[in-house]
Write a protein that holds these residues in place. Structure first.
Motif, PDB file in Angstrom:
ATOM      1  N   LEU A 466       0.660  -1.202   0.029  1.00 23.98           N
ATOM      2  CA  LEU A 466      -0.059   0.044  -0.002  1.00 23.98           C
ATOM      3  C   LEU A 466       0.650   1.266  -0.171  1.00 23.98           C
ATOM      4  CD1 LEU A 466      -2.547   1.648   0.210  1.00 23.98           C
ATOM      5  CD2 LEU A 466      -2.609   1.295   2.765  1.00 23.98           C
ATOM      6  N   THR A 496      -6.062  -5.366  -0.940  1.00 25.36           N
ATOM      7  CA  THR A 496      -5.993  -4.259  -0.070  1.00 25.36           C
ATOM      8  C   THR A 496      -7.150  -3.263  -0.138  1.00 25.36           C
ATOM      9  OG1 THR A 496      -3.573  -4.754  -0.080  1.00 25.36           O
ATOM     10  CG2 THR A 496      -4.560  -2.552   0.791  1.00 25.36           C
ATOM     11  N   TYR A 497      -7.247  -2.861  -1.734  1.00 29.82           N
ATOM     12  CA  TYR A 497      -8.389  -1.928  -2.054  1.00 29.82           C
ATOM     13  C   TYR A 497      -9.589  -2.216  -1.430  1.00 29.82           C
ATOM     14  CZ  TYR A 497      -5.416   0.765  -5.434  1.00 29.82           C
ATOM     15  OH  TYR A 497      -4.431   1.656  -5.889  1.00 29.82           O
ATOM     16  N   ALA A 502     -10.900   1.391  -1.230  1.00 28.25           N
ATOM     17  CA  ALA A 502     -10.391   2.363  -1.945  1.00 28.25           C
ATOM     18  C   ALA A 502     -10.794   1.852  -3.343  1.00 28.25           C
ATOM     19  CB  ALA A 502      -8.976   2.607  -1.930  1.00 28.25           C
ATOM     20  N   ARG A 505      -5.349   4.912  -6.737  1.00 26.96           N
ATOM     21  CA  ARG A 505      -4.249   5.340  -5.921  1.00 26.96           C
ATOM     22  C   ARG A 505      -4.636   6.506  -5.044  1.00 26.96           C
ATOM     23  NH1 ARG A 505      -0.648   9.415  -5.989  1.00 26.96           N
ATOM     24  NH2 ARG A 505      -1.567  10.087  -7.927  1.00 26.96           N
ATOM     25  N   ALA A 508      -6.155   5.059  -1.977  1.00 18.05           N
ATOM     26  CA  ALA A 508      -5.249   4.416  -1.065  1.00 18.05           C
ATOM     27  C   ALA A 508      -4.340   5.314  -0.495  1.00 18.05           C
ATOM     28  CB  ALA A 508      -4.481   3.562  -2.131  1.00 18.05           C
ATOM     29  N   TYR A 511      -5.849   6.882   2.644  1.00 16.25           N
ATOM     30  CA  TYR A 511      -6.032   5.855   3.692  1.00 16.25           C
ATOM     31  C   TYR A 511      -4.540   5.823   4.391  1.00 16.25           C
ATOM     32  CZ  TYR A 511      -6.579   1.580   6.055  1.00 16.25           C
ATOM     33  OH  TYR A 511      -6.639   0.698   6.962  1.00 16.25           O
TER      34      TYR A 511
END
Length: 529
Positions: A466, A496-497, A502, A505, A508, A511
């Motif tokens: 990330l 992860t998204y 998210a 980008r 992300a 975050y």
């Protein structure tokens, strides 16, 4: 003397005034003169009244128009990838209808503009292999970014919802989804027309603006909104009273009476600094770090509490002017030629021009504009020296120099804390930076602990990836750096998204900022003995 008479007790601005200042910064990145977005918001509110919309719709229209291009700046890297000069292509896009042959001609003329012919041909081939898909992906990212940033700066959820339709058209030929007619919120249908019409009216006059919106009736623009203008265009495009577009626009803000508290003001300036840093992936978290370093250094030097507040706010806002310089310049791996360097030297001046618009920020403006000035007069943009630079200006310059050294640039790798310390002390030894302020910044950096929130939500590998995504690395680059397959990295990114909610980008990156993951773990230098 710069900085004289600062008390830190200026009356705090109204929320609408700060967001109006942000809109002026957005104007810079659009290649438009100051107050374009403000004048557009005024036109949009006049149209809302003509259409007899509710006060709630009018309020949404005001802020949707004011910040509708906020996502473009966060995606400047992608614009520069396709079009070279991201600011130039945005400026000239106002003059063409994004449909049909004229639009294709526009794209052909701007793809990789300014780059060598072999590179232009390569980019053209890539783009036109699937132009709608490629542009749709970029525009989807823009809309997601705009919504995330609108929420980040505290705008209502209705504004974020409306911004998702910025590139849609009444005839259904827009992007990213291709919705049409009444499926596009009326707030965006009004905002779209006001935004483009303001440019044509300012540049070519009333008749030209009327001709433009008439020609796009039923295509880009909703016929009902066009007809509302045509019923009395002189009233819609009437100049502001006494020529004061700023004042008239602020009077139309739905929350024009709301004055910020210290806490709400600090939250807003921090969010604006985050927005500015998203322009270049390698500056993610820069303004937050500078603000923390500068304020801590100021406290250690016994700076008055009010002036520490000024230092912290100047740290968050000092790079606003970066929006006015193309990513084609910032991301050049070969370094800067003389023309590019002159553009870079202007960015502190542009910061000053933006902050000058916001009442109550005179002291913050004075400190922020001097973040690249040097004691020996070799800094920029004004070449101030010695007694012309107050204590706060000197502290901020040292904080910016140290933090910038820790960050990568397209033409160099990041320095580790020890290397950054050597570089900073070298600059103080040569007379460029104040030695006492340098040592205060280094002391603040040395005592700082880099806390990273270790949540069960993400695994250590996901946190690591990330951070690299937020820094602008592609899946292939991450795979090479971590010695993983590209497919494995892609799976990590997608998972992860989903976990953090998210879609690109920018989401992300926000975050990562909010959870202390904006930088890879760094071992802080030991505190001076």
């Amino acid at each position: 003397m710069a900085g004289a008479g600062r008390s830190g007790r200026d009356v705090l601005p109204r929320r609408a005034e700060v967001l109006a200042g942000l809109s002026v910064a957005i104007d810079l990145g659009l290649g438009q003169p100051a107050e374009h977005m403000l004048r557009s918001a005024t036109l949009a509110c006049r149209l809302a009244d003509r259409l007899d919309l509710s006060s709630e719709q009018r309020g949404t229209i005001y802020y949707a128009t004011l910040v509708m291009w906020i996502g473009c700046h966060a995606d400047s890297q992608e614009y520069a990838r396709w079009f070279g000069d991201d600011i130039a292509v945005r400026r000239e896009a106002f003059l063409v209808d994004w449909s049909g042959v004229p639009y294709l001609r526009f794209l052909l003329g701007h793809v990789a503009k300014g780059e060598p012919l072999p590179h232009r041909l390569k980019v053209m081939t890539t783009l036109f292999r699937d132009a709608r898909g490629q542009l749709g992906h970029m525009i989807h990212s823009h809309c997601a970014s705009a919504a995330a940033l609108a929420h980040h700066i505290g705008l209502p959820s209705e504004v974020a919802h409306v911004l998702a339709f910025t590139f849609e058209r009444h005839d259904g030929q827009g992007l990213p989804v291709g919705v049409s007619g009444d499926s596009i919120p009326i707030e965006m249908r009004v905002a779209q027309l006001a935004d483009v019409a303001e440019v044509h009216h300012r540049m070519f006059g009333l008749d030209a603006a009327v001709t433009m919106i008439t020609s796009r009736r039923g295509g880009q623009f909703d016929p009902a909104v066009v007809d509302a203008v045509l019923a009395s265009p002189e009233e819609i495009f009437a100049p502001a009273r006494d020529g004061d577009a700023w004042r008239e626009a602020l009077e139309k803000a739905p929350d024009h009476h709301v004055r910020l508290t210290n806490e709400s003001f600090d939250h807003l300036v921090c969010a604006i600094g985050d927005f500015v840093d998203l322009k270049c992936p390698f500056t993610l978290g820069h303004s937050r770090a500078v603000a923390a370093l500068a304020s801590a250094a100021g406290e250690s030097l016994g700076v008055a509490e009010g002036d520490v507040d000024i230092l912290r706010r100047a740290g968050h806002l000092h790079d606003l002017g970066r929006l006015g310089v193309s990513n084609q310049v910032w991301s050049n791996p070969a370094g800067l030629n003389s023309s590019d360097w002159e553009r870079v030297r202007m960015h502190p001046y542009l910061t000053e021009r933006v902050l000058d618009r916001i009442p109550g920020l005179g002291a913050v403006r004075t400190v922020a504009r001097a973040h690249h000035e040097h004691l020996d007069g070799t800094g920029y943009p004004l070449g101030l020296s010695g007694s012309m630079l107050g204590r706060s200006e000197r502290i901020l310059a040292a904080a910016v120099a140290y933090q910038s050294a820790l960050e990568p640039r397209p033409y160099r790798a990041e320095l580790d804390p020890e290397q950054a310390t050597v570089r900073l002390r070298s600059r103080s030894g040569s007379g460029a930076l104040d030695p006492e302020c340098v040592e205060a910044v280094l002391s603040a950096a040395g005592h700082r602990t880099l806390r990273h929130r270790r949540e069960d939500l993400l695994t250590p590998r996901e946190r690591e990836i990330l951070c690299l995504v937020a820094r602008g690395l592609t899946n292939r680059q991450i795979a090479g750096q971590l010695v993983l397959s590209e497919k494995t990295v892609r799976n990590h990114v997608e998972r992860t998204y989903v976990k953090i909610g998210a879609s690109n980008r920018v989401g992300a990156s926000l975050y990562a900022l909010e959870h202390g993951l904006a930088s890879p773990p760094v071992t802080a230098p030991e505190a001076p003995q």
